[in-house]
Design an enzyme around this catalytic site. Structure first.
Site, PDB file in Angstrom:
ATOM      1  N   GLY A  93     -12.776  -1.726   4.956  1.00 31.29           N
ATOM      2  CA  GLY A  93     -11.608  -1.097   4.329  1.00 31.29           C
ATOM      3  C   GLY A  93     -10.325  -1.857   4.616  1.00 31.29           C
ATOM      4  N   GLU A 133      -3.292   6.595  -0.381  1.00 28.59           N
ATOM      5  CA  GLU A 133      -4.693   6.179  -0.585  1.00 28.59           C
ATOM      6  C   GLU A 133      -5.255   6.736  -1.884  1.00 28.59           C
ATOM      7  OE1 GLU A 133      -5.898   3.429   0.769  1.00 28.59           O
ATOM      8  OE2 GLU A 133      -5.519   4.333   2.721  1.00 28.59           O
ATOM      9  N   HIS A 134      -5.926   5.864  -2.611  1.00 26.47           N
ATOM     10  CA  HIS A 134      -6.550   6.229  -3.890  1.00 26.47           C
ATOM     11  C   HIS A 134      -5.509   6.705  -4.903  1.00 26.47           C
ATOM     12  CE1 HIS A 134     -10.801   5.660  -3.030  1.00 26.47           C
ATOM     13  NE2 HIS A 134     -10.562   6.108  -1.812  1.00 26.47           N
ATOM     14  N   ASN A 188     -18.898  -0.390   1.621  1.00 25.25           N
ATOM     15  CA  ASN A 188     -18.913  -1.421   0.586  1.00 25.25           C
ATOM     16  C   ASN A 188     -18.798  -0.737  -0.763  1.00 25.25           C
ATOM     17  OD1 ASN A 188     -19.480  -3.345  -1.315  1.00 25.25           O
ATOM     18  ND2 ASN A 188     -21.082  -4.340  -0.104  1.00 25.25           N
ATOM     19  N   LYS A 189     -17.554  -0.729  -1.303  1.00 28.46           N
ATOM     20  CA  LYS A 189     -17.322   0.103  -2.482  1.00 28.46           C
ATOM     21  C   LYS A 189     -18.023  -0.399  -3.739  1.00 28.46           C
ATOM     22  CE  LYS A 189     -12.732  -1.686  -3.785  1.00 28.46           C
ATOM     23  NZ  LYS A 189     -12.640  -2.756  -2.789  1.00 28.46           N
ATOM     24  N   ASP A 191      -3.174   4.069  -6.183  1.00 28.31           N
ATOM     25  CA  ASP A 191      -2.670   2.894  -6.915  1.00 28.31           C
ATOM     26  C   ASP A 191      -3.252   2.854  -8.321  1.00 28.31           C
ATOM     27  OD1 ASP A 191      -5.245   2.209  -5.964  1.00 28.31           O
ATOM     28  OD2 ASP A 191      -4.710   0.133  -5.495  1.00 28.31           O
ATOM     29  N   ASP A 224      -4.355  -4.071  -3.077  1.00 32.48           N
ATOM     30  CA  ASP A 224      -4.813  -5.087  -2.121  1.00 32.48           C
ATOM     31  C   ASP A 224      -4.314  -6.477  -2.504  1.00 32.48           C
ATOM     32  OD1 ASP A 224      -6.118  -2.820  -1.405  1.00 32.48           O
ATOM     33  OD2 ASP A 224      -8.110  -3.488  -2.022  1.00 32.48           O
ATOM     34  N   ARG A 254      -5.366  -6.470   4.648  1.00 32.90           N
ATOM     35  CA  ARG A 254      -4.261  -5.507   4.729  1.00 32.90           C
ATOM     36  C   ARG A 254      -4.730  -4.197   5.348  1.00 32.90           C
ATOM     37  NH1 ARG A 254      -6.910  -2.060   3.130  1.00 32.90           N
ATOM     38  NH2 ARG A 254      -7.633  -1.577   1.044  1.00 32.90           N
TER      39      ARG A 254
HETATM   40  C1  GLA Z   1      -9.642  -0.094  -2.488  1.00 31.96           C
HETATM   41  C2  GLA Z   1      -9.077  -0.575  -3.814  1.00 31.96           C
HETATM   42  C3  GLA Z   1      -7.571  -0.308  -3.871  1.00 31.96           C
HETATM   43  C4  GLA Z   1      -7.257   1.146  -3.549  1.00 31.96           C
HETATM   44  C5  GLA Z   1      -7.959   1.578  -2.258  1.00 31.96           C
HETATM   45  C6  GLA Z   1      -7.813   3.048  -1.979  1.00 31.96           C
HETATM   46  O1  GLA Z   1      -9.141  -0.864  -1.448  1.00 31.96           O
HETATM   47  O2  GLA Z   1      -9.294  -1.950  -3.975  1.00 31.96           O
HETATM   48  O3  GLA Z   1      -7.071  -0.683  -5.121  1.00 31.96           O
HETATM   49  O4  GLA Z   1      -7.610   1.964  -4.625  1.00 31.96           O
HETATM   50  O5  GLA Z   1      -9.344   1.280  -2.281  1.00 31.96           O
HETATM   51  O6  GLA Z   1      -6.485   3.374  -1.770  1.00 31.96           O
END
Ligand code: GLA
Length: 485
Positions: free
Chosen positions: A150, A50-51, A240-241, A53, A197, A44
């Site tokens: 991302g 952003e940030h 890579n979160k 949800d 996501d 997606r």
């Molecule tokens: C990642 C997380 C999502 C959201 C985005 C930032 O993709 O998986 O849930 O928090 O970052 O918007």
């Protein structure tokens, strides 16, 4: 179509295309048999929101054409065998244990193995089935969503694995149920993501973005301007979160801000407040009023652990145990004001964005024409709706850069190059690298892409023009997950 219900993931015949043939061949080579089904889950791009949800606020993503495909076949023994069409990803097999015993460990550097995301989806599915599972599964995976970009390649993988497992077990949850399950399952990787996501992965519809609200999870199609396209460009910085604590740090800063705002405004400490949207609801305030409350009650630029404990009247041990995650326990300062301001303002931008789309476009057309004569609602004054949407995206990026501190020099450079062409853009996804998404008028899209290739990829990153073309593309909103059989 089989007799699945409308709110379940659709099951259709297997189409013939190159990647499907590849996955079938690889599956045969690896397991000596053909897959019984193939699931497809899209990546997606988030247009705006952003940030927020995980703070309970709506977001506005669309599904990409790039996806994760998994060929699967149930087996009698309780084992899981994983293969990837990309041979750089190692093979992996394990016994299928109860979900409590299915361990998901990172490598020695703290980076997750590729298959850990598959294990997250399967662990979540086994938990959902209360450990009542029959037999096991062979899976062969193929993906064309660039990893660490991302664009939600990880969530698509978690979701595709969870869907494959449940389908093999003959269990068919609704789309919203499986989306929520996958959001929960992905947290086994260690990050406290929201549900955006996974929601778009299952609820997306072709040709529109989705306005996704949480608690309860719902998606409403949003028509986009016909005379513009959303272009995605990779910054070539990997994001890579799960490999750092940046993401979780933001999540807990938002949770602490929520708790402090609630307590400062009369809530008792044990009242269940988990996010910034709940505080807003409980206090019955507008987003503007919440911003004033942040100014009043979170006026410092940084808070120490002691200050947070004092404000909540808790001990450091309570703070660590109740509010912090394993990878954020050692933090000594928290930027609560900046994070809360970003969240409330970004939530406002999402509402404005959606309203402009609703008022001006329907079924992909521009209601007021496309020649500069249109006027939007009060928010946009006499400007072209597209330019107002663009301004919202630019503001979003500025806020992510300055208040949320999740941009990257490469992302900022892409945004600046775009700005010089009058194209509005913003980072998309978690940030710290990955991609930008730009709202580009259709008539200049080729020129825009060429300029990015030249000024960013060739001149700044020193890569070859032909290679660069793989990193920038115009999107077409795609549909959500499907099962082919
Ligand atoms: C990642 C997380 C999502 C959201 C985005 C930032 O993709 O998986 O849930 O928090 O970052 O918007």
């Amino acid at each position: 179509m089989s007799d699945v219900k409308i709110d379940e993931v659709p099951i259709t015949g297997i189409p013939s295309d190159k990647r499907i043939t590849q996955i079938k061949n690889d599956f045969f080579e690896e397991f000596g048999t053909m897959p019984q089904f193939i699931v497809k889950v899209p990546g997606r791009v988030n247009i705006i929101g952003e940030h927020i949800d995980y703070c309970g606020y709506p977001v506005l993503p669309l599904a990409l054409e790039q996806d994760i495909l998994i060929g699967g076949k149930p087996i009698d023994v309780q084992e899981l065998h994983l293969r990837n069409t990309n041979k750089k990803y190692i093979k992996y097999s394990t016994k299928l244990l109860s979900f409590e015993d299915l361990d998901i460990k990172a490598d020695e550097t703290g980076k997750p193995y590729w298959y850990n995301y598959v294990l997250c989806g399967i662990k979540g599915a086994i938990e959902y089935l209360n450990n009542e599972i029959v037999g096991g599964l062979q899976l062969c995976i193929d993906g064309n969503i660039p990893p660490a970009s991302g664009l939600s390649s990880s969530s698509a993988l978690v979701s595709a694995a969870c869907l494959s497992f449940l389908y093999a077990q003959k269990v068919y949850p609704s789309k919203t149920e499986i989306a929520s399950l996958c959001a929960k399952s992905e947290r086994y990787i260690g990050t406290q993501g929201g549900g955006m996501d996974q929601a778009i992965a299952f609820l997306a519809e072709k040709y529109s973005a989705q306005y996704i609200t949480f608690d309860p999870l719902q998606a409403k199609p949003v028509s986009l301007p016909e005379n513009a396209v959303f272009v995605v460009a990779h910054s070539l910085a990997e994001a890579n979160k799960a490999a750092t604590n940046d993401f979780n740090r933001r999540v807990i800063e938002c949770r602490l801000a929520a708790k402090i705002l609630a307590v400062s405004n009369g809530a008792s400490l044990d009242q269940k407040i988990i996010n910034l949207s709940q505080v807003q609801k409980n206090l019955n305030k507008s987003l503007d009023e919440m911003i004033s409350l942040v100014d009043e009650f979170l006026c410092k630029n940084s808070y120490t652990k002691n200050e947070v404990c004092d404000m909540l009247n808790i001990t450091e041990k309570e703070l660590n145990d109740i509010y912090l995650t394993p990878n954020t326990k050692h933090l000594s300062e928290f930027k609560l004001r900046q994070r809360a301001l970003h969240v409330y303002k970004e939530a406002m931008r999402v509402e404005s964005f959606r309203k402009i789309c609703e008022d001006n476009f329907s079924n992909g057309s521009c209601k007021n024409g496309t020649n500069g004569s249109s006027h939007t609602n009060g928010n946009s004054g006499s400007l072209e709706p597209i330019s107002v949407l663009g301004t919202l995206m630019t503001e979003s990026h500025e806020s992510l850069k300055k208040l949320y501190e999740c941009s990257h020099v490469n992302l900022d450079r892409l945004v600046d190059i775009s700005k010089a062409m009058n194209v509005h853009s913003r980072l998309t996804g978690a940030g710290w690298g990955g991609c930008i998404v730009a709202l580009c008028p259709k008539e200049i899209v080729d020129n825009y892409i060429e300029t990015l290739v030249d000024k960013f990829y060739v001149q700044y990153c020193n890569i070859d023009k032909n290679e660069a073309l793989a990193y920038v593309f115009a999107t077409t909103p795609s549909h959500g997950a499907v099962i082919y059989k």
